[in-house]
Write a protein that holds these residues in place. Sequence first.
Motif, mmCIF file in Angstrom:
data_model
loop_
_atom_site.group_PDB
_atom_site.id
_atom_site.type_symbol
_atom_site.label_atom_id
_atom_site.label_comp_id
_atom_site.label_asym_id
_atom_site.label_seq_id
_atom_site.Cartn_x
_atom_site.Cartn_y
_atom_site.Cartn_z
ATOM 1 N N GLN A 17 5.258 -0.545 -1.085
ATOM 2 C CA GLN A 17 3.806 -0.683 -0.665
ATOM 3 C C GLN A 17 3.438 -2.228 -0.668
ATOM 4 O O GLN A 17 2.578 -2.488 -0.199
ATOM 5 C CB GLN A 17 2.858 -0.296 -1.922
ATOM 6 C CG GLN A 17 2.953 1.400 -1.926
ATOM 7 C CD GLN A 17 2.439 2.036 -0.665
ATOM 8 O OE1 GLN A 17 3.156 3.006 -0.151
ATOM 9 N NE2 GLN A 17 1.521 1.466 -0.353
ATOM 10 N N SER A 18 4.613 -3.223 -1.052
ATOM 11 C CA SER A 18 4.305 -4.455 -1.005
ATOM 12 C C SER A 18 4.492 -4.968 0.144
ATOM 13 O O SER A 18 5.347 -4.284 1.170
ATOM 14 C CB SER A 18 5.383 -5.371 -1.822
ATOM 15 O OG SER A 18 5.186 -6.828 -1.702
ATOM 16 N N GLU A 31 2.663 0.318 7.951
ATOM 17 C CA GLU A 31 1.411 1.141 8.139
ATOM 18 C C GLU A 31 0.353 0.700 7.820
ATOM 19 O O GLU A 31 0.058 0.487 6.426
ATOM 20 C CB GLU A 31 1.686 2.569 7.583
ATOM 21 C CG GLU A 31 1.176 3.651 8.322
ATOM 22 C CD GLU A 31 -0.278 3.649 8.089
ATOM 23 O OE1 GLU A 31 -1.164 4.054 8.946
ATOM 24 O OE2 GLU A 31 -0.681 3.677 6.987
ATOM 25 N N GLU A 32 -0.823 0.566 8.567
ATOM 26 C CA GLU A 32 -1.986 -0.466 8.188
ATOM 27 C C GLU A 32 -2.936 0.338 7.167
ATOM 28 O O GLU A 32 -3.324 -0.316 6.290
ATOM 29 C CB GLU A 32 -2.837 -0.710 9.405
ATOM 30 C CG GLU A 32 -1.983 -1.906 10.373
ATOM 31 C CD GLU A 32 -2.651 -2.022 11.696
ATOM 32 O OE1 GLU A 32 -3.795 -1.284 11.856
ATOM 33 O OE2 GLU A 32 -1.921 -2.688 12.563
ATOM 34 N N GLN A 38 9.988 8.928 8.176
ATOM 35 C CA GLN A 38 10.446 9.675 7.300
ATOM 36 C C GLN A 38 9.579 9.734 6.014
ATOM 37 O O GLN A 38 9.395 10.515 5.261
ATOM 38 C CB GLN A 38 11.715 9.187 6.975
ATOM 39 C CG GLN A 38 12.830 9.490 8.151
ATOM 40 C CD GLN A 38 14.215 9.071 8.110
ATOM 41 O OE1 GLN A 38 14.349 8.441 6.805
ATOM 42 N NE2 GLN A 38 15.111 9.287 9.120
ATOM 43 N N ALA A 39 9.074 8.377 5.720
ATOM 44 C CA ALA A 39 8.563 8.163 4.609
ATOM 45 C C ALA A 39 6.977 8.704 4.465
ATOM 46 O O ALA A 39 6.259 9.230 3.582
ATOM 47 C CB ALA A 39 8.485 6.857 4.194
ATOM 48 N N MET A 40 6.422 8.884 5.811
ATOM 49 C CA MET A 40 5.203 9.395 5.932
ATOM 50 C C MET A 40 5.028 10.548 6.891
ATOM 51 O O MET A 40 4.223 10.726 7.719
ATOM 52 C CB MET A 40 4.131 8.260 6.646
ATOM 53 C CG MET A 40 4.210 7.027 5.661
ATOM 54 S SD MET A 40 3.089 5.765 6.403
ATOM 55 C CE MET A 40 1.401 6.542 6.066
ATOM 56 N N VAL A 41 5.845 11.554 6.745
ATOM 57 C CA VAL A 41 6.067 12.686 7.520
ATOM 58 C C VAL A 41 5.014 13.760 7.587
ATOM 59 O O VAL A 41 4.450 14.314 8.618
ATOM 60 C CB VAL A 41 7.257 13.413 7.135
ATOM 61 C CG1 VAL A 41 6.954 14.144 5.758
ATOM 62 C CG2 VAL A 41 7.574 14.514 8.077
ATOM 63 N N ALA A 69 5.370 -0.609 3.805
ATOM 64 C CA ALA A 69 6.268 -1.344 4.727
ATOM 65 C C ALA A 69 7.686 -0.791 4.526
ATOM 66 O O ALA A 69 8.156 -0.839 3.429
ATOM 67 C CB ALA A 69 5.982 -2.754 4.242
ATOM 68 N N CYS A 70 8.245 -0.479 5.699
ATOM 69 C CA CYS A 70 9.655 -0.355 5.575
ATOM 70 C C CYS A 70 10.280 -1.477 6.552
ATOM 71 O O CYS A 70 9.894 -1.922 7.520
ATOM 72 C CB CYS A 70 9.978 1.135 6.261
ATOM 73 S SG CYS A 70 9.208 2.382 5.522
#
Length: 452
Positions: free
Chosen positions: A446-447, A362-363, A233-236, A368-369
């Motif tokens: 992003q942490s 996500e590298e 959802q955050a990176m659709v 990070a979720c």
Amino acid sequence: CVPHHSHPMACKALCIVAALLTAGLTCVGVVILHRTPPPSRRPVPPDAVTACASNPIFKAPSDAKTEHVRRGAEFDIVVHGAAGSVGKLISQYLATSPGNFKFAISSKSYSKLDVLDKELTELVKARGHGREAGGMFILDNLDEESLRKLVRRTAVVLNAAASQRLASELVRICADEGTHYADLGADATWQRRAIDVRHSPAQISGSKIILSAGYTSLPFDLGTNAALELIHQAMVSVPQKRIAITALTTRLWGEEAATGVVPSDTDPYLLTPGVACPSDTVVDGWGPARFDGQLGTVGLPHAVGAANGLVVRRSLELLGHRGITYADALSLRAVAGRFLARWMPESLRMAGQFDLFIMAHEEASGLACRVQLLGHGSPSSWHAAGLLAETGLCLSTPSCHRANSGGGVMTPASAMNTSELIKRLRAASLEDGIPLLKLEVVGCNQSVSAEL
């Protein structure tokens, strides 16, 4: 160290030396753990754009049944092996659960089953709600005719018996008859045989055969699915993502349970034949004890982690989440809790708990979720029994099935409506009213370090 009265100076000196030695070994251990690298990721295949694209692979045959729950069944759930220790807990849980459903109990021992039936009657009277077992069946475990008659009378079979031969027979008959099936087993070799032989018949009949529906591996499967939903959802707008899932049990008060130890050299994709985009190189995804910079803590491997890895990777493949790594470990605090559980009184051991932290990272972007799951009840007994019972109740309810999932040898996250199941598990409780399993969204940022 308590100095001996006759040699106080010598004992003090010995205590100082022991403390220095302990401190030195701890420092060396920390350095080694910091320098221990995580397992490598498999190289990206040449056709990664196609092979690793998200694409669910539910491919039910054209003649497959589409009904989620078979109609006209006399019982919603039958608990087979109900006279055993875990089967008894499952039966007690169902007897006192809310809702309008019918269940029956089954075993090969009349005397034990008769005692359980009377205990359930007394339990319902004492609680003032629930229902007694609607039927009691005495079966020869390997008599096909009696097993098939039983399977035809119910929508769901929950198998609490330990026999693999019996489990194989029940899976075969359920796959033929379109009856759903779930158990607590974690024997990877047996599970692979079930996939190879029973997946296609179960697809045709619409039967859902659910692997590892207890502490191993339902919470980890649900948590992974929830964390992935958050990051997608955050990176659709990003079609290709390189995502790493990390599951860390941060607290464990009670004994873990895994039926069948998974060797460390097991193929990480043993339960995912024909995997399109493999990424992990070790079965638990974690490897040896090491410090993880993204989590900011030390993690240690455990047997349940390997079993979880196999089931979660099957979920990921069935749901079309490809090119994703999965790692599973225990924190030092959880290891201590598991050890201390051996010395706890029975009452405290039954009222165990665990905290599970799952992160999807996500590298490329560093996003990070995170989600956290809080489990109540001993993982090896009451909690596992409650999870299997709730799986049965979910499978007997059409709205609790994942849309367009069909049948087959599946996993909790791929077979059931995870949002509905999470709600049910939060609403469910043991005797003290504490939720059986609660999932909380920590959030995305992003942490890449976390407060554990």
